[in-house]
Structure formats: structure tokens, C-alpha cells
Design an enzyme around this catalytic site. Structure first.
Site, short mmCIF file in Angstrom:
data_model
loop_
_atom_site.label_atom_id
_atom_site.label_comp_id
_atom_site.label_asym_id
_atom_site.label_seq_id
_atom_site.Cartn_x
_atom_site.Cartn_y
_atom_site.Cartn_z
N ASP A 16 13.62 -35.03 27.53
CA ASP A 16 13.92 -34.35 28.79
C ASP A 16 13.22 -35.14 29.88
O ASP A 16 11.99 -35.20 29.92
CB ASP A 16 13.42 -32.91 28.77
CG ASP A 16 13.92 -32.11 29.98
OD1 ASP A 16 13.89 -32.66 31.10
OD2 ASP A 16 14.33 -30.96 29.81
N ARG A 49 27.34 -27.21 26.86
CA ARG A 49 28.68 -27.32 27.44
C ARG A 49 29.43 -28.42 26.70
O ARG A 49 28.87 -29.47 26.39
CB ARG A 49 28.61 -27.65 28.94
CG ARG A 49 28.06 -26.51 29.81
CD ARG A 49 29.03 -25.34 29.87
NE ARG A 49 28.58 -24.29 30.76
CZ ARG A 49 27.87 -23.23 30.39
NH1 ARG A 49 27.52 -23.11 29.12
NH2 ARG A 49 27.53 -22.30 31.25
N ASP A 96 29.67 -24.81 19.31
CA ASP A 96 30.01 -23.48 19.84
C ASP A 96 30.71 -23.60 21.17
O ASP A 96 31.24 -22.62 21.69
CB ASP A 96 28.74 -22.63 19.99
CG ASP A 96 29.06 -21.18 20.31
OD1 ASP A 96 29.87 -20.60 19.57
OD2 ASP A 96 28.51 -20.64 21.30
N GLU A 110 37.68 -25.30 26.62
CA GLU A 110 37.01 -24.25 25.84
C GLU A 110 37.73 -23.99 24.51
O GLU A 110 37.09 -23.80 23.48
CB GLU A 110 36.94 -22.97 26.66
CG GLU A 110 36.11 -21.87 26.03
CD GLU A 110 34.61 -22.17 26.03
OE1 GLU A 110 33.87 -21.38 25.44
OE2 GLU A 110 34.19 -23.18 26.60
N HIS A 143 32.49 -19.95 21.13
CA HIS A 143 31.53 -19.66 22.21
C HIS A 143 30.90 -18.27 21.99
O HIS A 143 30.88 -17.43 22.89
CB HIS A 143 32.21 -19.74 23.56
CG HIS A 143 31.25 -20.03 24.68
ND1 HIS A 143 31.62 -20.61 25.87
CD2 HIS A 143 29.91 -19.81 24.80
CE1 HIS A 143 30.57 -20.74 26.67
NE2 HIS A 143 29.52 -20.25 26.03
N GLY A 169 26.06 -16.99 22.81
CA GLY A 169 25.45 -16.19 23.87
C GLY A 169 25.55 -14.71 23.58
O GLY A 169 26.09 -14.27 22.56
#
Length: 336
Positions: A186, A247, A270, A275, A294, A297
């Protein structure tokens, strides 16, 4: 003394029905005066204009219309937005920040199930559970335990975390009890911060070259589109696993499909781009790729956590304490 601000709900009716059950509405009712009637899903409607005129707080969610200059002009008393989902990017215009509206997001609450899904997939793929269960179903006989390849298992497996986002940090935290090596890349995290998290800071190419599993937690920004490119995928260890819960467009899916079809890497996705992949996309045909819709979440009973988070944030703001999970404009350029 905590005052009771006037508040309104702004989201799609479907989101309100899913996230704000009776318990959630009772919790909100304890800390604010909610405008009666349907939720606001179009700020241009006459009723929405009337509600906005008196609202001090908007409790927003999935399907909230854009809070732009026109909507803000109809809401002269608005001082805060409490979002019951993760990203506020599609709901708040620059005018919100210019007016100094305080913003809170339930991103931290939504990060919990995503991290749980990720950790579950890290451990399952390390043990090759999905493939071995498929083979067991097909063969109807047990494999010889003592013939298990040495690469199977989670003892001292190396997991690379791409981005110390809310989810990435939570994944590192949940992996601590396990006997794993954790790498982190990161560019916004110092070496000292990485070590404090319990991870070894490494360069991007080193993360992919050394990891048995790479888990992607990078927000989609202009600089991160196709960040995980053909070169990085090609550098992955044989039989390594790529997990993406961030994403879809962060990963070069064509390069990933080629590597997976060749049997070089495995993947758990996922999220994809688009999408829902076209029916003939090669990723659907990869036996070593698991694609889920997806679902990592918040869903089902996990929506309760989002509603509780919003009620707690609203209570803090009403008491004058400020938000525990504020969203700052300067952080949007590197957040989801």
C-alpha cells in the site's frame, strides 16, 4: 443534553425495506425526529422539496439520488449525512463538501462481512476444499490422505494483501490467529504502520511473486484500473490464488482468464467487470475460478449492523460528539 434533530430517509424503497427493519427504525426514532411517509428517492419531487426544507440530517442508503447544488438549495438547514452503506461517491456532489456538511459512512460496518468472506476463501483455497470436494463428488471415493501434495494446506502459507483499506486491515486482523505469513503493499502505508498491523511491507511486484494467495482490496480509481495486469498475474507462483472482493476493473480479466485456463493460477472473484460477465466469457469456463454474485458485502441479517451503525453515528452527532466514522473529502481520491 442530546437534542433530536429533524431527519429524513433518502434511498430507494427497496434499500429502506431491506436495511431499516422495525428494530432499526425504532433505534433511529430514539435519536431523531424522522419525517413521516415514504423515503426520498427523487429530490425534485414536491414532497421531497417540502421534507428537505426542514431536514437537518439525511439518513441515506443505496439508491439515494445525487445530493447536488439544486437539492442542497432546497435543504437550507441540512448539516449532516449519515450513510447506511459504504461508498458515498455516487451520492454526494462537491457542493456538499463546500457547504461543510458532516458526512458519516457505514463502510467500516460493511467491511466486516467482506473481510469474513475473504478470510474464509483464503483458508478454503489453501486447503483446496472446492476442487477436492468437486473431485470427491465425481469419483465417490476418498483420496489417499498420505498422497496429498505438500502445497496443500495453510501452515506458513504466504498471503499478500493489496491495499490496507478498511477491508484489507480487517482481513489482516482476522488472519492473525492463523499460522500464515502476511505481506502488504500500500503506497500510503509506511513500513512502521505495516509492521504494526502485523504485515511485512513489500513492493507491488514482490507481493505477487512471493504470495501463495493475493487478496485485492484496492478501490477503483483512474490509477488502479487494470492495476493487476498481465505482468503481475504472470509473476504469480504456480497454483497461486487471486481473490478479488474490491472492484472487477482493478484486475485485467482477460489476462486472468488466460492464466486460469492454462492451469497456472486459481481465482475467487466476488466482483467482475461488467458486474455480470457475458455468458461466453472464458472465466465462466475455468474450473479453478469461483465466481460469486457480489455477495461478500452486507446481506440478510448483516444489514442490521449497517442500521445499528447509522443510529449510533446519528446519536453521537446529535449529542455534539461528532461522528466516529467521518468521511473526509481529501480521502475520497483514494477510497472506494
Amino acid at each position: 443534553m442530546t437534542r433530536r434533530p429533524k431527519a429524513a430517509l433518502a434511498m430507494s424503497p427497496q434499500a429502506a425495506e431491506a436495511v431499516l427493519d422495525g428494530r432499526a427504525m425504532a433505534a433511529l426514532d430514539k435519536v431523531c425526529d424522522l419525517a413521516p411517509g415514504p423515503v426520498l428517492d427523487d429530490f425534485a419531487e414536491p414532497r421531497a422539496r417540502a421534507v428537505l426544507a426542514g431536514a437537518e440530517v439525511l439518513v441515506t442508503g443505496w439508491g439515494c439520488p445525487l445530493l447536488d447544488e439544486d437539492a442542497l438549495a432546497a435543504a437550507p438547514r441540512l448539516r449532516a449525512v449519515v450513510h447506511t452503506a459504504g461508498s458515498v461517491r455516487g451520492h454526494l456532489s462537491p457542493a456538499c463538501w463546500e457547504r461543510g456538511i458532516a458526512v458519516s459512512s457505514a463502510a467500516a460496518a460493511n467491511a466486516v462481512p467482506v473481510a469474513e468472506y475473504t478470510v474464509g476463501m483464503i483458508l478454503l483455497t489453501g486447503k483446496r476444499v472446492l476442487e477436492r470436494a468437486r473431485d470427491y463428488r465425481a469419483g465417490r471415493r476418498r483420496e489417499d490422505m498420505l498422497c496429498t501434495p505438500r502445497g496443500v494446506g495453510n501452515h506458513e502459507r504466504t498471503v499478500g494483501i493489496l491495499s490496507a483499506s478498511l477491508v484489507g486491515r480487517r482481513v489482516i486482523e482476522l488472519l492473525r490467529p492463523h499460522d500464515l505469513r502476511i505481506l502488504l503493499h500500500d503506497p500510503y502505508v509506511t513500513a512502521g504502520e505495516a509492521h504494526a498491523l502485523g504485515a511485512e511491507p513489500v513492493a507491488l511486484d514482490e507481493l505477487f511473486a512471493r504470495s501463495d494467495t493475493v487478496s485485492v482490496h484496492t478501490p477503483l480509481l483512474p490509477t488502479t484500473r487494470n492495476l493487476v495486469d498481465r505482468k503481475l498475474i504472470g509473476a504469480m507462483r504456480p497454483d497461486a490464488v487471486l481473490i478479488n472482493t474490491a472492484r472487477g476493473a482493478v484486475v485485467d480479466q482477460d489476462a486472468l482468464a488466460e492464466a486460469a485456463l492454462a492451469g497456472r493460477v486459481r481465482a475467487v472473484l466476488d466482483v467482475t467487470d461488467p458486474e455480470v460477465l457475458p455468458a461466453d466469457h472464458p472465466l465462466w469456463s475455468c474450473e479453478d475460478v469461483l465466481i460469486t454474485p457480489h455477495l461478500a458485502g452486507s446481506q440478510g441479517n448483516e444489514w442490521t449492523r449497517l442500521a445499528e451503525h447509522a443510529a449510533a453515528e446519528l446519536a453521537r452527532w446529535a449529542s455534539g460528539a461528532g461522528f466516529a466514522h467521518p468521511v473526509h473529502r481529501e480521502h475520497l481520491e483514494r477510497s472506494a
